[in-house]
Design a protein around this motif. Structure first.
Motif, PDB file in Angstrom:
ATOM      1  N   ASP A 114      41.029  -5.022  -2.112  1.00 55.38           N
ATOM      2  CA  ASP A 114      40.416  -6.009  -1.844  1.00 55.38           C
ATOM      3  C   ASP A 114      41.457  -7.349  -1.745  1.00 55.38           C
ATOM      4  O   ASP A 114      41.102  -8.386  -1.236  1.00 55.38           O
ATOM      5  N   GLN A 132      35.374 -15.125 -11.162  1.00 59.54           N
ATOM      6  CA  GLN A 132      36.473 -14.228 -10.729  1.00 59.54           C
ATOM      7  C   GLN A 132      37.530 -14.694 -11.955  1.00 59.54           C
ATOM      8  O   GLN A 132      38.404 -15.471 -11.799  1.00 59.54           O
ATOM      9  N   ASP A 159      40.713 -11.953  -4.903  1.00 59.05           N
ATOM     10  CA  ASP A 159      41.611 -11.235  -3.640  1.00 59.05           C
ATOM     11  C   ASP A 159      42.937 -11.665  -3.906  1.00 59.05           C
ATOM     12  O   ASP A 159      43.610 -11.322  -2.935  1.00 59.05           O
ATOM     13  N   ARG A 190      43.464  -1.782  -6.086  1.00 58.85           N
ATOM     14  CA  ARG A 190      42.758  -2.994  -5.870  1.00 58.85           C
ATOM     15  C   ARG A 190      42.943  -3.388  -4.330  1.00 58.85           C
ATOM     16  O   ARG A 190      43.803  -4.264  -3.673  1.00 58.85           O
ATOM     17  N   SER A 224      43.895  -9.606  -0.558  1.00 56.29           N
ATOM     18  CA  SER A 224      44.765 -10.133   0.730  1.00 56.29           C
ATOM     19  C   SER A 224      45.364 -11.107   0.691  1.00 56.29           C
ATOM     20  O   SER A 224      46.037 -11.466   1.763  1.00 56.29           O
ATOM     21  N   ARG A 246      49.494  -8.566   4.067  1.00 62.27           N
ATOM     22  CA  ARG A 246      48.651  -9.562   3.395  1.00 62.27           C
ATOM     23  C   ARG A 246      49.453 -10.942   3.512  1.00 62.27           C
ATOM     24  O   ARG A 246      50.811 -10.924   3.871  1.00 62.27           O
TER      25      ARG A 246
END
Length: 287
Positions: free
Chosen positions: A223, A181, A145, A221, A225, A254
């Protein structure tokens, strides 16, 4: 009119306007066979006494039926050549003389109470000067993220090297990201994008390009954050604010932090402690 008479007439006209014609008197080696009328052809005599029986018969028939287009002129009395050279040359000169062109009439100027607007309209429009293009290079990478935007030296040929990637792997792992990831390949944004002096690639266009790149990345993307801005160029062109190490700018809702670029850390490894202090706010929010 027979072919013999036609050729006799044509050569007589050529002679009248001063053009010499030549015909072969015997077969020439390697040349095509001459036409049948060439062997019996006779040039006009000096006193014009050549026998043009076929031509005279044709001329007599033409005089009975009236003037026809392309008809031969009447022969002069006294056995002349039958061609009025002076008249012929005069007719050629008349046809070749340029016709007088009518003098163009100048329209009267339109009455205008205020000539100033017309003068202003005729004046060339001043072109907006092209602003000098800034030089920077940004690398966009994603892991989990987290979006990382790193500043690279604009004229560095190697770009985002293996050393940059290895260092970023350690930094992002320290932020709590797992081995599953994976770190993406870098997406480069060099500026100016084109080697052109006439194309507008000034600061305004550069900022629009960076904003567009960030918008497309977040749309692809959603997702993401957390955002990590590394280096002066990333901070300045992404947020529009001057670089301040450890700053927490607001960026699209964000969590964001600014710190030292990876190129600076590779050059001065002792500054890694500063980076560690700067990334604590986004490390604490990592899940």
């Amino acid at each position: 009119m027979s072919v013999q008479a036609q050729e006799q007439q044509r050569h007589q006209w050529l002679e009248a306007i001063g053009i010499d014609s030549w015909l072969p008197r015997q077969p020439l080696p390697g040349a095509a066979a001459p036409a049948g009328w060439v062997a019996d052809f006779r040039y006009p005599q000096a006193d014009g006494a050549a026998d043009f029986a076929d031509y005279e018969d044709s001329a007599a028939e033409s005089s009975l039926s009236g003037p026809a287009q392309g008809a031969a002129p009447a022969r002069k009395p006294g056995g002349g050549s039958g061609i009025d050279t002076q008249a012929l040359l005069g007719d050629i000169q008349t046809r070749s003389a340029p016709k007088p062109q009518p003098k163009p009439q100048t329209p009267p100027p339109a009455a205008s109470a205020d000539p100033a607007p017309a003068a202003d309209a005729a004046a060339p429009t001043a072109q907006k000067p092209v602003e000098p293009a800034p030089h920077f290079k940004l690398a966009y990478l994603v892991r989990g993220d987290l979006l990382i935007i790193d500043s690279l030296p604009p004229h560095h040929r190697e770009g985002f090297s293996r050393q940059h990637k290895r260092l970023l792997q350690g930094v992002t792992t320290a932020l709590g990201l797992t081995a599953e990831q994976e770190l993406s390949d870098p997406a480069m944004l060099p500026w100016p994008m084109l080697a052109s002096k006439t194309l507008d690639q000034g600061p305004t266009e550069a900022r629009l390009a960076v904003e567009h790149k960030l918008k497309r990345t977040l749309e692809f993307r959603p997702d993401i954050s957390r955002i990590l801005l590394l280096g002066d160029a990333a901070m300045h062109w992404v947020t529009g604010e001057p670089f301040k190490q450890g700053a927490l700018p607001s960026l699209s809702g964000r969590t964001c932090v600014a710190s030292i670029s990876l190129s600076e850390l590779l050059r001065l490894p002792e500054r890694k402690a500063e980076l560690w202090q700067d990334i604590q706010p986004i490390r604490n929010t990592a899940s």
